[in-house]
Design an enzyme around this catalytic site. Structure first.
Site, PDB file in Angstrom:
ATOM      1  N   GLY A 205      17.373  -0.456 -65.752  1.00 24.73           N
ATOM      2  CA  GLY A 205      15.838  -0.631 -64.868  1.00 24.73           C
ATOM      3  C   GLY A 205      16.137  -1.359 -63.970  1.00 24.73           C
ATOM      4  O   GLY A 205      15.849  -1.400 -62.855  1.00 24.73           O
ATOM      5  N   CYS A 206      16.476  -2.848 -64.452  1.00 29.10           N
ATOM      6  CA  CYS A 206      16.517  -3.881 -63.311  1.00 29.10           C
ATOM      7  C   CYS A 206      17.460  -3.741 -62.420  1.00 29.10           C
ATOM      8  O   CYS A 206      17.143  -4.056 -61.080  1.00 29.10           O
ATOM      9  CB  CYS A 206      16.753  -5.283 -64.397  1.00 29.10           C
ATOM     10  SG  CYS A 206      15.611  -5.409 -65.475  1.00 29.10           S
ATOM     11  N   THR A 207      18.567  -3.039 -62.478  1.00 30.49           N
ATOM     12  CA  THR A 207      19.533  -2.811 -61.402  1.00 30.49           C
ATOM     13  C   THR A 207      18.901  -1.984 -60.670  1.00 30.49           C
ATOM     14  O   THR A 207      19.135  -1.916 -59.415  1.00 30.49           O
ATOM     15  CB  THR A 207      20.891  -2.235 -62.196  1.00 30.49           C
ATOM     16  OG1 THR A 207      21.309  -3.299 -63.068  1.00 30.49           O
ATOM     17  CG2 THR A 207      21.983  -2.123 -61.271  1.00 30.49           C
TER      18      THR A 207
ATOM     19  N   ALA B  78      16.346  -3.298 -58.145  1.00 26.45           N
ATOM     20  CA  ALA B  78      16.908  -4.468 -57.368  1.00 26.45           C
ATOM     21  C   ALA B  78      17.668  -3.691 -56.318  1.00 26.45           C
ATOM     22  O   ALA B  78      17.664  -3.778 -54.835  1.00 26.45           O
ATOM     23  CB  ALA B  78      18.006  -5.452 -57.836  1.00 26.45           C
TER      24      ALA B  78
END
Length: 158
Positions: free
Chosen positions: A45-47, A50
């Site tokens: 999710g963070c990738t 970003a």
């Protein structure tokens, strides 16, 4: 108790190291800021989040905005994350959660029946005069960067 800054309130000031260990101070940034909080570098999710912000970076820049992500990860971790995914955003390292807590992002979370304290994915749009212009306290990654860009476009064309 989490204290999430509200729209119209002054943005909590910060002085926090980025991926290159340079101090980034809100008081020295005289532009729109997209300040987003995420749990961990290089997780799915963070990738996605970003990369989505990076894909729209030129459009944010054209509107006078700087994108800043914040997580508890180290500067070294941020550098690897940026290099691996060709990210074009600034990432701040907040291992003690001071900045995350100032924006109400350190919260009780649940996963598979267990409760723990962690970073709640959230985003704040901060105006050049350091006021919270908009906030997303509980972010779902899909389409989020687009939604932030749309709100920034609305606010900058008023």
């Amino acid at each position: 108790m989490t204290n999430i800054p509200e729209i119209g309130q002054p943005a909590p000031d910060f002085s926090t190291p980025d991926q290159n260990d340079n101090l980034v101070k809100l008081s020295e940034l005289n532009q729109w800021i997209v300040l987003y909080f995420y749990p961990k570098d290089d997780t799915p999710g963070c990738t996605t989040e970003a990369k989505d912000f990076t894909d729209l970076a030129a459009e944010f820049t054209a509107l006078g905005a700087k994108i800043i992500g914040v997580s508890p990860d180290s500067s070294k971790s941020h550098c690897k994350f940026i290099a691996k995914h060709n990210l074009e955003i600034t990432l701040l390292s907040d291992p003690e959660h001071q900045l995350i807590e100032a924006y109400g992002g350190w919260r009780l979370k649940k996963f598979m029946g267990k409760e723990y304290m962690g970073v709640a994915r959230s985003t704040f749009l901060i105006s050049p005069d350091k006021i919270i212009a908009h906030s997303w306290p509980n972010v779902k990654t899909k389409g989020h960067a687009q939604a932030v860009l749309k709100k920034l476009q609305e606010l900058t064309t008023k």
